[in-house]
Design a protein around this motif. Structure first.
Motif, PDB file in Angstrom:
ATOM      1  N   UNK B  44      -7.749  57.336  23.784  1.00 15.02           N
ATOM      2  CA  UNK B  44      -8.167  57.899  24.988  1.00 15.02           C
ATOM      3  C   UNK B  44      -6.931  59.830  24.911  1.00 15.02           C
ATOM      4  N   UNK B  45      -6.333  59.924  24.520  1.00 16.25           N
ATOM      5  CA  UNK B  45      -5.604  61.369  23.830  1.00 16.25           C
ATOM      6  C   UNK B  45      -6.870  62.145  23.842  1.00 16.25           C
ATOM      7  N   UNK B  48      -9.156  63.000  27.065  1.00 16.17           N
ATOM      8  CA  UNK B  48      -8.122  64.057  27.642  1.00 16.17           C
ATOM      9  C   UNK B  48      -9.030  65.259  27.596  1.00 16.17           C
ATOM     10  N   UNK B  49      -8.924  65.310  26.196  1.00 11.07           N
ATOM     11  CA  UNK B  49      -8.780  67.230  25.947  1.00 11.07           C
ATOM     12  C   UNK B  49     -10.224  67.311  26.032  1.00 11.07           C
ATOM     13  N   UNK B  51     -12.704  65.915  28.522  1.00 10.16           N
ATOM     14  CA  UNK B  51     -12.532  66.005  30.071  1.00 10.16           C
ATOM     15  C   UNK B  51     -12.078  67.035  30.377  1.00 10.16           C
ATOM     16  N   UNK B  52     -10.735  67.729  30.044  1.00  9.42           N
ATOM     17  CA  UNK B  52     -10.240  69.008  30.276  1.00  9.42           C
ATOM     18  C   UNK B  52     -10.929  70.350  30.458  1.00  9.42           C
ATOM     19  N   UNK B  55     -13.325  69.924  33.488  1.00  4.18           N
ATOM     20  CA  UNK B  55     -12.932  70.554  34.740  1.00  4.18           C
ATOM     21  C   UNK B  55     -12.633  71.529  34.366  1.00  4.18           C
ATOM     22  N   UNK B  56     -12.385  72.496  33.333  1.00  6.19           N
ATOM     23  CA  UNK B  56     -12.070  73.598  33.451  1.00  6.19           C
ATOM     24  C   UNK B  56     -12.925  74.616  33.864  1.00  6.19           C
ATOM     25  N   UNK B  59     -13.912  73.915  37.469  1.00  6.83           N
ATOM     26  CA  UNK B  59     -12.426  74.665  38.649  1.00  6.83           C
ATOM     27  C   UNK B  59     -12.662  76.585  38.540  1.00  6.83           C
ATOM     28  N   UNK B  64     -10.623  77.711  41.728  1.00  2.00           N
ATOM     29  CA  UNK B  64      -9.050  76.566  42.015  1.00  2.00           C
ATOM     30  C   UNK B  64      -9.533  75.763  43.487  1.00  2.00           C
ATOM     31  N   UNK B  65     -10.361  76.181  43.903  1.00  2.00           N
ATOM     32  CA  UNK B  65     -10.247  75.304  45.605  1.00  2.00           C
ATOM     33  C   UNK B  65     -10.669  74.197  45.638  1.00  2.00           C
TER      34      UNK B  65
END
Lengths: 249, 65
Positions: B44-45, B48-49, B51-52, B55-56, B59, B64-65
């Motif tokens: 999971x860790x 998450x990394x 996945x980030x 997302x980066x 966004x 970043x809206x």
């Protein structure tokens, strides 16, 4: 009489938008009241020897889960960080569940998540300074001792480590915010798929609601990840007797 | 061509990374079923990394809206 829908979209002036707490603070109040009521009921069901109510047993299972996680990530000396981790986990989880139901939630706001992340990382620095001394904590960023000949490399590692320490804030906060906010955005865009088939302005096919299982999974995982990463960072700075070489990043 | 094509390419990379993490975690769990608890947490860790990163990209393109 104030209706609740006006709390989310208050017409604020441009310069007020960045200092105002109007909007999501009300939902934060809901979250805090829920947590206080839940823990109050859980405490009421404990008569000194046994748990008598279902709420208490649920809270006990939650405690055991968090204890297992914290002790696994930090080690046997991590029991004193359990209240911090439990506070983070419960707050983030309840906020995430609220985000499924309410139009707004504290974790769907970037500033709230930045606050959580800054609190977490600042506490990690504090514990590192307390465990290793200020000088020891700062030299911990410089990596292994390489001698005088490799001073440029040591300086470079130091700069990179400081930068990564600052980026931890960003990664924690943006991950949580983007997961929650992205869930909302995905539901809205999926709902708008059927706008052409339904009455104009009225959506008759709420297709986005089929994302709910995925969003519930995301809620649990993100609360877990935030808490777990806080515990991992704490374990890195408070590890005694392992030596720095074992934790060279 | 819309700049969102780049986001699609980036998300494809993120998907490959997530699949690799799942692959490795499942292989480890199949080899050592008693280590499932620890492996799930580490998986999971890692998820998450990765996945980030996705997302980066999303966004950063949307401002970043």
């Amino acid at each position: 009489m104030m209706n609740l829908s006006s709390l989310t979209t208050l017409p604020l002036a441009e310069e007020e938008q960045f200092v105002s707490f109007k909007g999501w603070a009300f939902y934060l109040l809901i979250v805090i009241v829920f947590i206080c009521v839940f823990l109050g009921y859980a405490k009421k069901g404990y008569n000194g020897r046994v748990f008598t109510s279902k709420v208490s047993r649920l809270a006990e299972q939650l405690y055991l889960f968090l204890e297992n996680m914290v002790l696994g990530a930090i080690g046997p000396h991590g029991r004193k960080y359990l209240p911090l981790a439990a506070g983070f986990w419960i707050l983030i989880f309840v906020s995430n569940i609220l985000a499924l139901l309410a139009p707004m939630s504290p974790t769907t706001v970037l500033s709230f998540n930045v606050g959580l992340a800054v609190a977490s990382i600042a506490y990690v620095q504090y514990e590192g300074i307390k465990a290793n001394g200020f000088f020891g904590h700062v030299t911990h960023f410089a990596g292994p001792k390489l001698g005088l000949a490799l001073l440029p490399i040591t300086l470079m590692i130091f700069v990179i480590e400081i930068f990564s320490e600052l980026m931890k804030n960003m990664s924690l906060s943006i991950r949580l915010f983007a997961n929650m906010h992205g869930g909302h955005a995905a539901v809205e865009s999926m709902n708008s798929l059927f706008f052409g088939l339904s009455v104009p302005g009225l959506n008759l096919v709420p297709l986005g609601e089929f994302l709910l299982p995925l969003k519930i999974l995301t809620c649990v995982v993100q609360a877990l990840v935030f808490t777990l990463l806080t515990c991992v960072y704490l374990g890195l700075v408070t590890s005694h007797g392992h030596g720095d070489e074992a934790h060279a990043h | 061509m819309s700049p969102l094509v780049g986001v699609g390419i980036g998300i494809a990379g993120v998907g490959i990374g997530l699949g690799l993490i799942g692959n490795g975690a499942l292989q480890g769990m199949a080899r050592q079923p008693e280590a499932i608890g620890k492996l799930q947490v580490q998986m999971l860790i890692a998820l998450a990394f990765v996945e980030l990163m996705g997302f980066l990209t999303v966004f950063a393109t949307s401002g970043f809206k």
